[in-house]
Design a protein around this motif. Sequence first.
Motif, PDB file in Angstrom:
ATOM      1  N   TYR A   1       0.763  -1.282   0.011  1.00  0.00           N
ATOM      2  CA  TYR A   1      -0.326   0.539  -0.079  1.00  0.00           C
ATOM      3  C   TYR A   1       1.024   1.363   0.286  1.00  0.00           C
ATOM      4  O   TYR A   1      -0.162   2.516  -0.713  1.00  0.00           O
ATOM      5  CB  TYR A   1      -0.752   0.078   1.389  1.00  0.00           C
ATOM      6  CG  TYR A   1      -1.496   1.064   1.543  1.00  0.00           C
ATOM      7  CD1 TYR A   1      -2.486   1.936   0.621  1.00  0.00           C
ATOM      8  CD2 TYR A   1      -0.956   1.529   2.722  1.00  0.00           C
ATOM      9  CE1 TYR A   1      -2.967   3.219   1.482  1.00  0.00           C
ATOM     10  CE2 TYR A   1      -1.371   3.857   3.224  1.00  0.00           C
ATOM     11  CZ  TYR A   1      -3.118   3.372   2.198  1.00  0.00           C
ATOM     12  OH  TYR A   1      -2.894   4.724   2.610  1.00  0.00           O
TER      13      TYR A   1
ATOM     14  N   LYS B   1       0.807   3.802  -2.554  1.00  0.00           N
ATOM     15  CA  LYS B   1       0.688   5.724  -2.436  1.00  0.00           C
ATOM     16  C   LYS B   1       1.576   6.729  -3.024  1.00  0.00           C
ATOM     17  O   LYS B   1       1.135   7.996  -2.972  1.00  0.00           O
ATOM     18  CB  LYS B   1       1.040   5.868  -0.577  1.00  0.00           C
ATOM     19  CG  LYS B   1       0.239   7.414  -0.116  1.00  0.00           C
ATOM     20  CD  LYS B   1      -0.144   7.216   1.112  1.00  0.00           C
ATOM     21  CE  LYS B   1       1.107   6.927   1.978  1.00  0.00           C
ATOM     22  NZ  LYS B   1       0.962   7.595   3.820  1.00  0.00           N
TER      23      LYS B   1
ATOM     24  N   TYR C   1      -6.183   5.045   3.370  1.00  0.00           N
ATOM     25  CA  TYR C   1      -5.870   6.528   2.258  1.00  0.00           C
ATOM     26  C   TYR C   1      -7.333   7.416   3.072  1.00  0.00           C
ATOM     27  O   TYR C   1      -6.649   8.661   3.100  1.00  0.00           O
ATOM     28  CB  TYR C   1      -5.901   5.620   0.549  1.00  0.00           C
ATOM     29  CG  TYR C   1      -5.100   6.817   0.233  1.00  0.00           C
ATOM     30  CD1 TYR C   1      -4.018   7.301   0.444  1.00  0.00           C
ATOM     31  CD2 TYR C   1      -5.910   7.882  -0.520  1.00  0.00           C
ATOM     32  CE1 TYR C   1      -3.502   8.286  -0.092  1.00  0.00           C
ATOM     33  CE2 TYR C   1      -5.425   8.847  -1.178  1.00  0.00           C
ATOM     34  CZ  TYR C   1      -4.323   9.371  -1.429  1.00  0.00           C
ATOM     35  OH  TYR C   1      -3.896  10.538  -1.884  1.00  0.00           O
TER      36      TYR C   1
END
Length: 581
Positions: free
Chosen positions: A329, A333, A413
């Motif tokens: 992740y 990002k 997020y």
Amino acid sequence: MMNTDQQPRQLPLGIADFERICRQHYYYVDKTMYIPKLEFASSYLFFVRPRRFGKSLMLSMLRAYYDINLADKFQDYFGHLWIGQHPTPLHNSYAVLYLDFSQVTGGIEELRDSFDSYCGIRVNSFAQRYEHLFYPGFAADVKGENWATKKLNFIGSMAQDYGVPLYLIIDEYDNFTNTVLNQHGEDVYTSLTHGEGFYRDIFKIFKPNFERVLMLGVSPVTMDDLTSGYNIATNITASPEFNQMLGLSEDDVREMFLYYQGLGWLRGDVEAMISEMKPWYDGYCFAEDCLTTESKMFNTDMVLYYLGTQIREGHSPKDMLNPNARTDYQKMKKLIQLDKLETRRKSIIYQIAEEGSIMSNLVHYFPASEMIKQENFISLLYYYGMLTIVGNDGNKLRLGIPNNNVRKQYYGYLMEEYDRIYCTDRFAIDSAYDGAALHGQWQPLMQAIADEYEKTCAVRSLIEGERNIQGFFTAYLNLSTYYLIAPEVELSHGYCDFFLMPDHLRYPMVAHAYIVELKYLKQGDGEAVRSEQWAQAHDQLRRYAQDEKVRLLCDGSQLHLVVMQFRGDHLERMEEVKNNE
């Protein structure tokens, strides 16, 4: 796999070495039936899959299968597998060079030297390993060449002279360049992959020197930028015949769990465990033609994480999201925040998180310089495993969130973005969730989320409208593990805003379920609109409550129907709608 021996096979957690798996008696899911298909597809193959789907183990198995030095180990390694009964003529007939570009490390100033050093070490080792196929002193001659490209050209030339077929296997072909792109930006990345960049140079010499080449990675970005350097690979990423080559099918999972249950290592109901895992780790489809013909695929590492916990501790993981997945992740990002155009990519993330899917063409190659294009970025999310194929409409695919594991990362997020505006009181939200799930005290939870929304909007103006509230509630409702939060679920010819479905497999104590309907008033809306919305919400909720799907999923819990009406960033009113009204 079929285990015909008596010695128990260990669980291969974190092990991607096929020879070690065979020698030390680890469990192996047989994927050897894909070897003839790979040979038939092309001599030069390119294939990408998300991380943690078993790419490295697959390549390690192929390396052992084709290595001429391991011919005497063929029965030991492959005799009990599918390919052992159906060997191809090419088995154990190559000198195999294996490169793993994730091993290249170092700062920006050291990139060229680090890359050349790694490749040089691997080529030197190759020359030593296969010297007996050439001539005495061959390894010393290779070592004497001062650049990896010269070493490769030398062994290629000698292989032709001595009739030695060469097979090149590259793992994580894009890891090195993706790291450069993430950490150092597009200018440095372009200098490596364009013009006379050293990374580009080495790709130019692969085809002339190797009879077969197989490259695996995560994304096709690097390959597009290397096109004129290496432009002959057949991309089998979306080929239906390879849809299930990596990852685990439901049958694979069931066979493995039953094996360990048979050993007495695994306690409990295997079918219940599979049902628990499916919403979290299943759901991947990599070929459009397989949407209705093959089962969805499980993430390999996630299944092993779950199974390992069950064997060690006798219960499911408290956190169904493997901590290692968070590193994936973080890499995604960084791509979102790559440049000044990150706002455009953020809006795509918001839409996917709020709606669960997005329509797009799937782009099979694109350069890093065009990552800002919407279809390219959406495709990159697919290659990272953050989206998968869930349907189609005309010539476009519907790409959706594959499972709760990935969904939590999207919502995480969103929470980070909201926290940048106004820091959330997570402790208060957690306490409110306990009250709602265990005691039916839903008001404190919904009021707390509404208060957080108003505070966040007070600090920074957000997009006005129902979509923004939907995204905010989606993120906050997913802070709890008590529920499987499903936004926009189709119920009784309509779509409810939120269905808080109790996760009874993990939390049997959850006694209350919820369907939440949000209504949004514009600033100029008067009493007539306000009342009409309110009545509409009551009708919708009562209709949703009669859906057979709701009755089934809420079995054992009391269902609450909640309506909340906002004007701007302020909650005007909320109440519970009774089923019998």
